[in-house]
Design an enzyme around this catalytic site. Structure first.
Site, PDB file in Angstrom:
ATOM      1  CE  LYS A  35     -12.949  27.224  25.278  1.00  0.00           C
ATOM      2  NZ  LYS A  35     -12.561  25.808  26.437  1.00  0.00           N
ATOM      3  CB  SER A  36     -10.100  22.966  20.436  1.00  0.00           C
ATOM      4  OG  SER A  36     -11.415  22.674  21.056  1.00  0.00           O
ATOM      5  NE  ARG A  40      -6.682  18.755  20.939  1.00  0.00           N
ATOM      6  CZ  ARG A  40      -7.854  19.199  21.592  1.00  0.00           C
ATOM      7  NH1 ARG A  40      -7.949  20.222  21.957  1.00  0.00           N
ATOM      8  NH2 ARG A  40      -8.640  18.229  21.720  1.00  0.00           N
ATOM      9  N   GLY A 106     -11.812  22.035  31.509  1.00  0.00           N
ATOM     10  CA  GLY A 106     -11.916  20.715  31.211  1.00  0.00           C
ATOM     11  C   GLY A 106     -10.856  20.309  30.374  1.00  0.00           C
ATOM     12  CB  SER A 177     -14.624  12.866  25.254  1.00  0.00           C
ATOM     13  OG  SER A 177     -13.667  13.832  25.694  1.00  0.00           O
ATOM     14  CD  GLN A 179     -12.452  18.336  27.092  1.00  0.00           C
ATOM     15  OE1 GLN A 179     -12.892  17.665  28.157  1.00  0.00           O
ATOM     16  NE2 GLN A 179     -12.627  19.765  27.110  1.00  0.00           N
ATOM     17  CG  ASP A 327     -17.986  23.213  22.762  1.00  0.00           C
ATOM     18  OD1 ASP A 327     -18.285  22.491  23.662  1.00  0.00           O
ATOM     19  OD2 ASP A 327     -16.674  23.242  22.346  1.00  0.00           O
ATOM     20  CE  LYS A 354     -19.316  19.160  26.696  1.00  0.00           C
ATOM     21  NZ  LYS A 354     -17.920  18.881  26.323  1.00  0.00           N
ATOM     22  NE  ARG A 358     -21.967  24.773  28.287  1.00  0.00           N
ATOM     23  CZ  ARG A 358     -20.829  24.908  27.697  1.00  0.00           C
ATOM     24  NH1 ARG A 358     -20.666  24.157  26.725  1.00  0.00           N
ATOM     25  NH2 ARG A 358     -19.958  25.703  27.946  1.00  0.00           N
TER      26      ARG A 358
HETATM   27  C1  S3P Z   1     -13.128  20.022  23.299  1.00  0.00           C
HETATM   28  C2  S3P Z   1     -13.651  19.086  23.353  1.00  0.00           C
HETATM   29  C3  S3P Z   1     -15.168  19.062  23.796  1.00  0.00           C
HETATM   30  C4  S3P Z   1     -15.698  20.383  23.952  1.00  0.00           C
HETATM   31  C5  S3P Z   1     -14.842  21.228  24.604  1.00  0.00           C
HETATM   32  C6  S3P Z   1     -13.297  21.628  24.032  1.00  0.00           C
HETATM   33  C7  S3P Z   1     -11.584  19.812  23.130  1.00  0.00           C
HETATM   34  O1  S3P Z   1     -15.241  18.419  24.683  1.00  0.00           O
HETATM   35  O2  S3P Z   1     -16.859  20.386  24.548  1.00  0.00           O
HETATM   36  O3  S3P Z   1     -15.272  22.625  24.736  1.00  0.00           O
HETATM   37  O4  S3P Z   1     -10.749  21.148  23.017  1.00  0.00           O
HETATM   38  O5  S3P Z   1     -11.089  18.787  22.772  1.00  0.00           O
HETATM   39  P1  S3P Z   1     -15.439  16.696  25.017  1.00  0.00           P
HETATM   40  O6  S3P Z   1     -14.159  16.324  24.230  1.00  0.00           O
HETATM   41  O7  S3P Z   1     -15.294  16.447  26.302  1.00  0.00           O
HETATM   42  O8  S3P Z   1     -16.780  16.413  24.539  1.00  0.00           O
END
Ligand code: S3P
Length: 441
Positions: A35-36, A40, A106, A177, A179, A327, A354, A358
Site C-alpha cells: 500500500k505504501s 507513492r 491518511g 512519520s 507520511q 501497523d 490511526k 487502536r
Molecule cells: C505510512 C506510514 C505510517 C503507517 C501508514 C502508512 C506510509 O503512518 O501507519 O499505514 O505509507 O508512509 P505514519 O507515517 O503517519 O506513522
C-alpha cells in the site's frame, strides 16, 4: 478519466463475518502490492513526464483514492485489475475545481498536501469521518515554514491549499512519520534549494526510494534525507512487491499453530518494514527468506514461516520498535494471549490517532473475548497463557482491527462475529478469501 473504483475493485459489502477456529494454516500466497509503495508510485507517476505502468498495484480502496485524486488533477489513469497505467502531467497539475476526496486514506491526504503545496491554484482535500478527525497539523507546520499557504479546521481536514513558491528547509520531525517525511520530500522536489528531513527513528523509506526510481537524486545520512528542488521525474514500469503489513495477519496466524507452514512469494522485505519478521523470530517462530532481489530499490523475496511446537514466548515492543511496527501492533497484541508469557507494548501513542483509537479498540475487543488486558496511554500489556472465547467484535470501521480479530478468532473457542468486516477493503479486499484458502479446519 477512465478509472472507476466500482468497475475495477469489486469491493464486497459485507458488514458482518463469522470466523470459526482452525487447526492450522497451510499454503502459498502471493499478496497484492504494498500500500505504501502503491500510493507513492501513483503520485509520482502523475507528477512525472511520460507514462508509467504498474503491475500488482494495491487492490485496497486507499490506493484507489490516491489514483482517483491524481486523475482529478489531470493525470490519465487507466486501470485493469491490479495493472495500472498513468500518463503523467510533467510537473504541473490542473486544479480540479472540486474537492479531492481522500476517502479513509491518511497517506493520500498528507502526501498530497506536500505534492500540491507548490502547485499553482487552489486545492481542497477532504476525507471520510475517520480521516477528517485525524491530525493534519503535523504536515501543515513544516510546509508553512517552506512558504506554503495551507488552512485547516482545528488541525483537521478540510485541507485548503493555495499554491505558493516554496523554499527548502531543514526539519526534524517531532513525531516519527513516514507520511510527513514523504510529504516534505514531495514539496522539496518543487522548492528552491535543499530540503532536509531528519528523524529520531528511521521510518519507512519508500518515499526516498520511489523518488530515486523516478529519476530524482536523494541523498541520505544516518538520520536524515535531503532533496534538491527542480528535478524532473520520468515514468517507470514496476511490479509492486506484496504488502508485508497484509502478510502480517497471516504470519501471526500461522505462528499460533505448530503444524502451520506458510510461504509468501514476492513479498516486500524493505528493512524499514520487516521488523515483524525479527519479532516473530524472537517469539520462537521459524522464518526463512529465499530469493532475495532488489526491484526499483525495494527488496523483494520469498518468506516461509513455521511455528514452534512449544508455542510462542514473550516480547516487549517499545521505543524505535514501536514506530517501525506501528501497523503490525494490533495483530501482535491479539496473538499475545496465546503466547506463553505475553506481549508488552509501549511508546505507541500514535495508535490512538490511526483510522481508529487502536489501543482502545484492541483492549475492548480482547476483553469481549475474555482476555485480561491492561491499557496504557501509549500501549497495552497482554498476559500470555489465556484462552479466548468467541464474541461480537466491533471493527470500529478500521481495516486492521477487523483483520487482527479475525486472526484472534482462529484460536478461540466458539465463533467470533466481526462487525464492520467490510473495512478490510481499505487495504486488503481479498483478506477473507485468502484466509479461507489457507485455514485448515
Ligand atoms: C505510512 C506510514 C505510517 C503507517 C501508514 C502508512 C506510509 O503512518 O501507519 O499505514 O505509507 O508512509 P505514519 O507515517 O503517519 O506513522
Amino acid at each position: 478519466m477512465e478509472f472507476s473504483l466500482t468497475d475495477t475493485l469489486k469491493i464486497e459489502k459485507i458488514t458482518e463475518r463469522t470466523i470459526r477456529p482452525v487447526r492450522n494454516m497451510l499454503g502459498t500466497l502471493r499478496l497484492p502490492g504494498d500500500k505504501s509503495i502503491s500510493h507513492r508510485y501513483a503520485m509520482l507517476s502523475a507528477m512525472a513526464e511520460g507514462s508509467s505502468r504498474f503491475h500488482n498495484f494495491s487492490t485496497g480502496a486507499d490506493c484507489a483514492s490516491s489514483l482517483s485524486c491524481m486523475a482529478q488533477l489531470g493525470a490519465k489513469v487507466t486501470r485493469s485489475g491490479d495493472s495500472v497505467e498513468v500518463q503523467g502531467c510533467a510537473g504541473t497539475f490542473t486544479p480540479p475545481g472540486a474537492v479531492l476526496d481522500c476517502g479513509n486514506s491518511g497517506s493520500t491526504m498528507r502526501m498530497l498536501t506536500g505534492l500540491l503545496a507548490a502547485q499553482a491554484g487552489a486545492f481542497t482535500l477532504e476525507g471520510d469521518a475517520s480521516l477528517n478527525r485525524r491530525p493534519m497539523e503535523r504536515v501543515r507546520k513544516p510546509l508553512l515554514e517552506m512558504g506554503a499557504s495551507i488552512h485547516l479546521k482545528d488541525g483537521h481536514a478540510p485541507v485548503e491549499i493555495e499554491g505558493a513558491k516554496l523554499h527548502g528547509i531543514a526539519y526534524r520531525t517531532p513525531v516519527p512519520s513516514a507520511q510527513v517525511k514523504t510529504a516534505l520530500l514531495f514539496a522539496g522536489l518543487q522548492a528552491e534549494g535543499t530540503t532536509t528531513v531528519s528523524e529520531a527513528v528511521r521510518t519507512r523509506d519508500h518515499g526516498e526510494l520511489a523518488l530515486r526510481a523516478f529519476g530524482a537524486e536523494v541523498t541520505r545520512s544516518s538520520d536524515s534525507v535531503s532533496i534538491e528542488g527542480g528535478q524532473p521525474l520520468t515514468g517507470i514500469e514496476a511490479t509492486i512487491p506484496g504488502d508485508l503489513s497484509s502478510a502480517a495477519f497471516f504470519l501471526c496466524a500461522g505462528a499460533l499453530f505448530p503444524d502451520s507452514n506458510l510461504v509468501f512469494d514476492q513479498l516486500g522485505l524493505n528493512p524499514t518494514r520487516a521488523t515483524l519478521l525479527d519479532v516473530l523470530n524472537s517469539l520462537g517462530a521459524r522464518i526463512s527468506v529465499l530469493n532475495l532481489e532488489e526491484k526499483n530499490g525495494e527488496l523483494v523475496g520469498t518468506v516461509q514461516l513455521t511455528a514452534p511446537r512449544e508455542g510462542l514466548g514473550a516480547t516487549t515492543i517499545s521505543g524505535a520498535l514501536a514506530a517501525q511496527l506501528i501497523d503490525e501492533l494490533p495483530v501482535l497484541a491479539v496473538i499475545a494471549p496465546y503466547t506463553r508469557q505475553g506481549i508488552r507494548i509501549r511508546d505507541a501513542r500514535e495508535l490512538r490517532v490511526k483510522e481508529s483509537d487502536r489501543i482502545a479498540l484492541v483492549a475492548a475487543n480482547l476483553r469481549a473475548m475474555g482476555a485480561e488486558v491492561e491499557e496504557f496511554e501509549d500501549g497495552l500489556d497482554v498476559r500470555g497463557g489465556q484462552q479466548l472465547h468467541g464474541a461480537d467484535i466491533d471493527s470500529g470501521g478500521d481495516h486492521r482491527i477487523a483483520m487482527a480479530f479475525a486472526v484472534a478468532a482462529l484460536r478461540a473457542t466458539g465463533e467470533c462475529r466481526i462487525h464492520g468486516a467490510d473495512a478490510v477493503a481499505i487495504s486488503f479486499p481479498e483478506f477473507f478469501d485468502l484466509l479461507d484458502l489457507v485455514a485448515e479446519r
